[in-house]
Write an enzyme that holds these catalytic residues in place. Structure first.
Site, PDB file in Angstrom:
ATOM      1  N   HIS A 327       0.828  -1.209   0.000  1.00 17.48           N
ATOM      2  CA  HIS A 327       0.000   0.000   0.000  1.00 17.48           C
ATOM      3  C   HIS A 327       0.856   1.250   0.000  1.00 17.48           C
ATOM      4  O   HIS A 327       0.586   2.217  -0.722  1.00 17.48           O
ATOM      5  CB  HIS A 327      -0.931  -0.012   1.221  1.00 17.48           C
ATOM      6  CG  HIS A 327      -2.023   1.006   1.156  1.00 17.48           C
ATOM      7  ND1 HIS A 327      -2.001   2.165   1.877  1.00 17.48           N
ATOM      8  CD2 HIS A 327      -3.187   1.015   0.447  1.00 17.48           C
ATOM      9  CE1 HIS A 327      -3.101   2.856   1.634  1.00 17.48           C
ATOM     10  NE2 HIS A 327      -3.823   2.193   0.761  1.00 17.48           N
ATOM     11  N   CYS A 328       1.926   1.244   0.773  1.00 14.30           N
ATOM     12  CA  CYS A 328       2.818   2.403   0.852  1.00 14.30           C
ATOM     13  C   CYS A 328       3.468   2.731  -0.479  1.00 14.30           C
ATOM     14  O   CYS A 328       3.823   3.878  -0.749  1.00 14.30           O
ATOM     15  CB  CYS A 328       3.936   2.156   1.876  1.00 14.30           C
ATOM     16  SG  CYS A 328       3.390   1.824   3.558  1.00 14.30           S
ATOM     17  N   ALA A 329       3.657   1.718  -1.324  1.00 15.94           N
ATOM     18  CA  ALA A 329       4.362   1.878  -2.587  1.00 15.94           C
ATOM     19  C   ALA A 329       3.441   2.197  -3.761  1.00 15.94           C
ATOM     20  O   ALA A 329       3.911   2.325  -4.893  1.00 15.94           O
ATOM     21  CB  ALA A 329       5.159   0.616  -2.902  1.00 15.94           C
TER      22      ALA A 329
END
Length: 336
Positions: A327-329
């Site tokens: 999700h962060c990427a």
């Protein structure tokens, strides 16, 4: 009435935006390995929706080879790969078309070099021809979680923090978030400051999986008390008494983390939780860590919560060592 709308991640996407870690970045000797993780994510997402991958000109050819023809590479240089945070937060504008909020990324409160990343939101929106709103506060996309129905879930530790918004009260910040994102109810969890680079982003703690339904990262059975079990306990208590924008009590679904003893040797920054999954058109991407029982349990929980979508586990061992996840990427642009 504010007519801006912040759709849920599970709504239809126009595309996903990602970043290619450059040579000479903070990843150092792990650059090749983390590029393999990013390429695996990009190829998986591209099977379901368009992917726009940001890369410096000198890295573009290698990125195209690694990610394949289904991924469009554009000349936007980045310092790091965390596009959820450095990229724009996309909303639906008052005219019903796409719009983007530039939350003035500052390296998570000045913790990391961001000369390039501080310009990513502006450059992405310009490249896509999407109108840009420059926010009056500093935030990251990973600190913002919505149900798409007017409810926003955030951590106080990340937003009400002098390293991002000095001298600003929680009420001030909430007012800006309501205006920028068109939300009507903001649920605050305490989080914790200074224990990780994000100051406890919400997308590694709690996520909406549907109306009035929250998935909560929970420690594996037998975990000793520590700062993260305290964060979990506070979050669960707060969510049990919260209501969404329509006054509905929240159903809490626990998503247990894998057993650290089954993961081998991991660094202090390793993000070993499943709640940092990513929902795309027709699929859910989640990490596969190697604790087979926990991996299969997480897949089953997310399959039940997202019926009709493929469940696509992706190994991200190096990426997770950097303190982030799938999700962060990634950052989605909603379809309009």
């Amino acid at each position: 009435m504010n007519s801006v709308r912040f759709p849920a991640e599970s709504a239809a996407h126009a595309r996903t935006v990602m970043g290619w870690p450059p040579a000479g970045s903070v990843w150092g000797r792990d650059t090749a390995a983390v590029r393999r993780d990013i390429a695996a994510i990009a190829r998986t997402v591209a099977a379901y929706e368009p992917v726009l991958l940001l890369a410096a000109a000198e890295d573009a050819e290698g990125a195209r080879k690694a990610c394949g023809g289904g991924v469009e590479v554009v000349d936007v240089p980045v310092d790091d790969l965390w596009l959820r945070d450095s990229g724009p937060t996309f909303v639906i504008g008052p005219d019903g078309g796409p719009a983007g909020v530039d939350f003035r990324f500052d390296g998570w409160g000045g913790k990391q070099e961001h000369m390039r990343d501080g310009q990513v939101a502006r450059r992405v929106l310009a490249a896509l021809g999407v109108p840009r709103t420059l926010a009056p506060l500093v935030a990251e996309g990973g600190s913002l979680e919505t149900d798409g129905e007017g409810t926003l879930l955030v951590t106080e530790s990340s937003l009400v923090n002098d390293n991002r918004n000095p001298g600003r009260s929680r009420d001030d910040i909430e007012g800006d978030l309501r205006e920028l994102l068109g939300v009507t109810e903001v649920i605050w969890l305490a989080g914790v400051r200074g224990e990780d680079i994000t100051d406890c982003h919400i997308d590694a703690l709690a996520r909406f999986a549907g109306p009035a339904t929250v998935v909560l990262d929970s420690p594996p059975p037998g975990s000793p008390p520590d700062v993260w079990t305290q964060v979990y306990e506070q979050a669960r208590t707060a969510l049990e008494t919260a209501a969404d924008a329509h006054g509905r009590a929240l159903e809490i679904i626990e998503l247990p983390a894998p057993d650290p003893a089954r993961l081998g040797r991991r660094g202090a920054d390793f993000l070993g939780g499943y709640v940092n999954y990513y929902v795309v058109n027709g699929a859910v991407l989640l990490p596969r860590f190697g604790d087979r029982r926990a991996d299969e349990r997480a897949a089953a929980i997310l399959r039940d919560l997202h019926p009709g979508r493929d469940i696509r586990p992706v190994e991200i061992h190096t990426l997770a060592e950097g303190g982030g996840g799938i999700h962060c990427a990634t950052q989605q642009q909603p379809a309009t």
